[in-house]
Each structure stands twice: as C-alpha cells, then as structure tokens.
Design a protein around this motif. Sequence first.
Motif, PDB file in Angstrom:
ATOM      1  N   ILE A 115     -21.946 -16.741  19.811  1.00  0.00           N
ATOM      2  CA  ILE A 115     -21.046 -15.818  19.616  1.00  0.00           C
ATOM      3  C   ILE A 115     -21.010 -15.567  20.075  1.00  0.00           C
ATOM      4  O   ILE A 115     -19.944 -14.028  20.545  1.00  0.00           O
ATOM      5  CB  ILE A 115     -19.970 -16.221  18.735  1.00  0.00           C
ATOM      6  CG1 ILE A 115     -19.438 -17.721  17.772  1.00  0.00           C
ATOM      7  CG2 ILE A 115     -18.975 -15.374  18.143  1.00  0.00           C
ATOM      8  CD1 ILE A 115     -19.437 -18.280  16.524  1.00  0.00           C
ATOM      9  N   ASN A 116     -21.457 -13.777  19.338  1.00  0.00           N
ATOM     10  CA  ASN A 116     -21.705 -12.464  20.000  1.00  0.00           C
ATOM     11  C   ASN A 116     -21.621 -13.078  21.606  1.00  0.00           C
ATOM     12  O   ASN A 116     -22.038 -12.083  22.999  1.00  0.00           O
ATOM     13  CB  ASN A 116     -22.775 -12.040  19.557  1.00  0.00           C
ATOM     14  CG  ASN A 116     -21.983 -11.231  18.214  1.00  0.00           C
ATOM     15  OD1 ASN A 116     -21.493 -11.204  17.791  1.00  0.00           O
ATOM     16  ND2 ASN A 116     -23.075 -10.993  17.234  1.00  0.00           N
ATOM     17  N   LYS A 118     -21.555 -14.629  23.894  1.00  0.00           N
ATOM     18  CA  LYS A 118     -20.489 -15.209  24.350  1.00  0.00           C
ATOM     19  C   LYS A 118     -19.073 -14.137  24.721  1.00  0.00           C
ATOM     20  O   LYS A 118     -18.416 -14.085  25.914  1.00  0.00           O
ATOM     21  CB  LYS A 118     -19.320 -16.684  23.794  1.00  0.00           C
ATOM     22  CG  LYS A 118     -20.741 -17.567  23.831  1.00  0.00           C
ATOM     23  CD  LYS A 118     -20.204 -19.266  23.565  1.00  0.00           C
ATOM     24  CE  LYS A 118     -20.945 -20.149  23.450  1.00  0.00           C
ATOM     25  NZ  LYS A 118     -20.109 -21.780  23.369  1.00  0.00           N
ATOM     26  N   LEU A 119     -18.849 -14.022  23.274  1.00  0.00           N
ATOM     27  CA  LEU A 119     -17.886 -12.451  23.479  1.00  0.00           C
ATOM     28  C   LEU A 119     -18.053 -11.164  24.726  1.00  0.00           C
ATOM     29  O   LEU A 119     -17.671 -11.144  25.296  1.00  0.00           O
ATOM     30  CB  LEU A 119     -17.254 -12.114  22.659  1.00  0.00           C
ATOM     31  CG  LEU A 119     -17.113 -12.960  21.084  1.00  0.00           C
ATOM     32  CD1 LEU A 119     -16.676 -11.735  19.356  1.00  0.00           C
ATOM     33  CD2 LEU A 119     -16.289 -13.285  21.374  1.00  0.00           C
ATOM     34  N   LYS A 120     -19.458 -10.701  24.877  1.00  0.00           N
ATOM     35  CA  LYS A 120     -20.885  -9.595  25.700  1.00  0.00           C
ATOM     36  C   LYS A 120     -19.970 -10.396  27.073  1.00  0.00           C
ATOM     37  O   LYS A 120     -19.646  -9.835  27.956  1.00  0.00           O
ATOM     38  CB  LYS A 120     -21.377  -9.804  24.894  1.00  0.00           C
ATOM     39  CG  LYS A 120     -21.886  -8.725  23.845  1.00  0.00           C
ATOM     40  CD  LYS A 120     -23.335  -8.825  23.636  1.00  0.00           C
ATOM     41  CE  LYS A 120     -23.639  -8.378  22.217  1.00  0.00           C
ATOM     42  NZ  LYS A 120     -25.386  -7.783  22.253  1.00  0.00           N
ATOM     43  N   SER A 122     -18.078 -12.123  28.024  1.00  0.00           N
ATOM     44  CA  SER A 122     -16.351 -12.933  28.234  1.00  0.00           C
ATOM     45  C   SER A 122     -15.874 -11.589  28.339  1.00  0.00           C
ATOM     46  O   SER A 122     -15.315 -11.252  27.386  1.00  0.00           O
ATOM     47  CB  SER A 122     -15.817 -14.120  27.677  1.00  0.00           C
ATOM     48  OG  SER A 122     -14.720 -13.715  27.631  1.00  0.00           O
ATOM     49  N   HIS A 124     -12.372 -11.600  28.025  1.00  0.00           N
ATOM     50  CA  HIS A 124     -11.104 -11.338  27.203  1.00  0.00           C
ATOM     51  C   HIS A 124     -11.778 -12.904  25.771  1.00  0.00           C
ATOM     52  O   HIS A 124     -12.243 -13.711  26.361  1.00  0.00           O
ATOM     53  CB  HIS A 124      -9.838 -12.276  28.707  1.00  0.00           C
ATOM     54  CG  HIS A 124      -9.534 -11.637  29.716  1.00  0.00           C
ATOM     55  ND1 HIS A 124      -9.180 -10.400  29.157  1.00  0.00           N
ATOM     56  CD2 HIS A 124      -9.788 -12.111  30.497  1.00  0.00           C
ATOM     57  CE1 HIS A 124      -8.929 -10.153  29.998  1.00  0.00           C
ATOM     58  NE2 HIS A 124      -9.516 -10.271  31.261  1.00  0.00           N
ATOM     59  N   PHE A 125     -10.673 -12.507  25.090  1.00  0.00           N
ATOM     60  CA  PHE A 125     -10.967 -13.605  24.019  1.00  0.00           C
ATOM     61  C   PHE A 125      -9.621 -13.750  22.922  1.00  0.00           C
ATOM     62  O   PHE A 125      -8.946 -13.044  22.867  1.00  0.00           O
ATOM     63  CB  PHE A 125     -11.787 -13.348  22.883  1.00  0.00           C
ATOM     64  CG  PHE A 125     -12.134 -12.378  22.323  1.00  0.00           C
ATOM     65  CD1 PHE A 125     -11.562 -12.166  20.988  1.00  0.00           C
ATOM     66  CD2 PHE A 125     -12.561 -10.898  23.165  1.00  0.00           C
ATOM     67  CE1 PHE A 125     -11.389 -10.967  20.362  1.00  0.00           C
ATOM     68  CE2 PHE A 125     -12.356  -9.787  22.352  1.00  0.00           C
ATOM     69  CZ  PHE A 125     -11.897  -9.419  20.753  1.00  0.00           C
ATOM     70  N   LEU A 127      -7.787 -15.289  19.121  1.00  0.00           N
ATOM     71  CA  LEU A 127      -8.332 -15.120  17.593  1.00  0.00           C
ATOM     72  C   LEU A 127      -7.266 -16.358  17.216  1.00  0.00           C
ATOM     73  O   LEU A 127      -6.535 -15.531  16.458  1.00  0.00           O
ATOM     74  CB  LEU A 127      -8.769 -14.085  17.369  1.00  0.00           C
ATOM     75  CG  LEU A 127      -9.486 -13.810  15.425  1.00  0.00           C
ATOM     76  CD1 LEU A 127     -10.809 -14.880  15.538  1.00  0.00           C
ATOM     77  CD2 LEU A 127      -9.464 -12.658  15.157  1.00  0.00           C
ATOM     78  N   LEU A 145     -13.231 -18.858  16.945  1.00  0.00           N
ATOM     79  CA  LEU A 145     -12.925 -18.043  18.436  1.00  0.00           C
ATOM     80  C   LEU A 145     -12.723 -18.143  19.604  1.00  0.00           C
ATOM     81  O   LEU A 145     -13.403 -18.767  19.674  1.00  0.00           O
ATOM     82  CB  LEU A 145     -14.167 -16.707  17.958  1.00  0.00           C
ATOM     83  CG  LEU A 145     -14.176 -15.128  18.644  1.00  0.00           C
ATOM     84  CD1 LEU A 145     -12.721 -14.298  18.735  1.00  0.00           C
ATOM     85  CD2 LEU A 145     -15.079 -14.735  18.223  1.00  0.00           C
ATOM     86  N   CYS A 146     -12.272 -18.026  20.337  1.00  0.00           N
ATOM     87  CA  CYS A 146     -12.040 -18.627  21.907  1.00  0.00           C
ATOM     88  C   CYS A 146     -12.917 -17.535  22.996  1.00  0.00           C
ATOM     89  O   CYS A 146     -12.371 -16.551  23.289  1.00  0.00           O
ATOM     90  CB  CYS A 146     -11.251 -19.096  22.264  1.00  0.00           C
ATOM     91  SG  CYS A 146     -11.006 -20.529  20.858  1.00  0.00           S
ATOM     92  N   ALA A 147     -14.014 -17.371  23.629  1.00  0.00           N
ATOM     93  CA  ALA A 147     -14.006 -16.870  24.767  1.00  0.00           C
ATOM     94  C   ALA A 147     -13.153 -17.564  25.629  1.00  0.00           C
ATOM     95  O   ALA A 147     -13.700 -18.564  26.235  1.00  0.00           O
ATOM     96  CB  ALA A 147     -15.368 -17.004  24.778  1.00  0.00           C
TER      97      ALA A 147
END
Length: 154
Positions: A115-116, A118-120, A122, A124-125, A127, A145-147
């Motif tokens: 998850i981390n 994917k967030l890094k 992307s 935008h995300f 919640l 959580l969606c990236a």
Amino acid sequence: MKPLKLKRHLSTKHSKEADKPLDFFERKLKTLNQQQTTMMQVSSINEKALLASYQVAKTGKSHTAAEKIIFTSSHGYGKIMLSKQKADTQKSIPLSDDTIKRRIDDMAVNIRKQINEKLKKSPHFALPFDESTDVTDCAHFLWYLCALKEMKAS
C-alpha cells in the motif's frame, strides 16, 4: 585459482592429502556434489512446508483447527491415495500458535508495504468510508484506500 597457489595451499593446509592421487579428489568432488543435491531436496521440502503454513495462516483459523483439518483428513487420505512416506511429509508443516501468528503478521507487513509503495507512486488517492451493520445490529466502520492514476484531460 592459479596452479601454483593451489599446490601451495594443498601442501600447507592439507598436507595429509598432498600425496593422494587425482582419483581421490575426483571422488571427493562427487561426494560434495551429492551432498549439495541432497541438501537442495531437503530444503525444497521445507519451502513447501513454509508455503503450506502461509496457506493455513491465510484461512485465519487457529492452529488447532488447521491441525485437525490437515492431519485427520489429508493425512488419512494421503496414506490411502499416495504412500505413508508422502503422507508423513505433512507433519513437517509448522502450525504452532506462534508460527501462525508470525505468518499473519508477516502478511500484514507485506500488505502495508504494498500500500505504501502504491501511494508513493500515485500523486492522488481516495479514502472511501462506509458504515454497515451486521445481523446483531452492531455498526461497523469500513474504509479502504485507493491509489488513483493521474487523469489526463482529453
């Protein structure tokens, strides 16, 4: 290794074997290769047991339930369908409480890392939140959580 260095090593470190014929060293090499092959076979069984242990941890059941399921049904059927030796390999699957807990913790850490990452990646995300009730009217707060990929205007 250079021949002179090899000869010096043999005479200084292995003086008892220095006067042995070439045939002796070839047999030693063959024995070493056989030992390495045996070790690879043993370790592959352990890897399979490790994967099976993770599969048990994914079910979320306690180790006692897993032991009951695996050893009563699979072990009994394994003796009938395969052989006693192959059925006995199931005993090598680690299923203790601590082991299953450690497997579940490892999977949780792995999911957090994914998850981390994917967030890094992307910019935008999202919640999303939701509330749901179960059959006993107990409310549960849900989130995930969606990236999101960067949207381009067309």
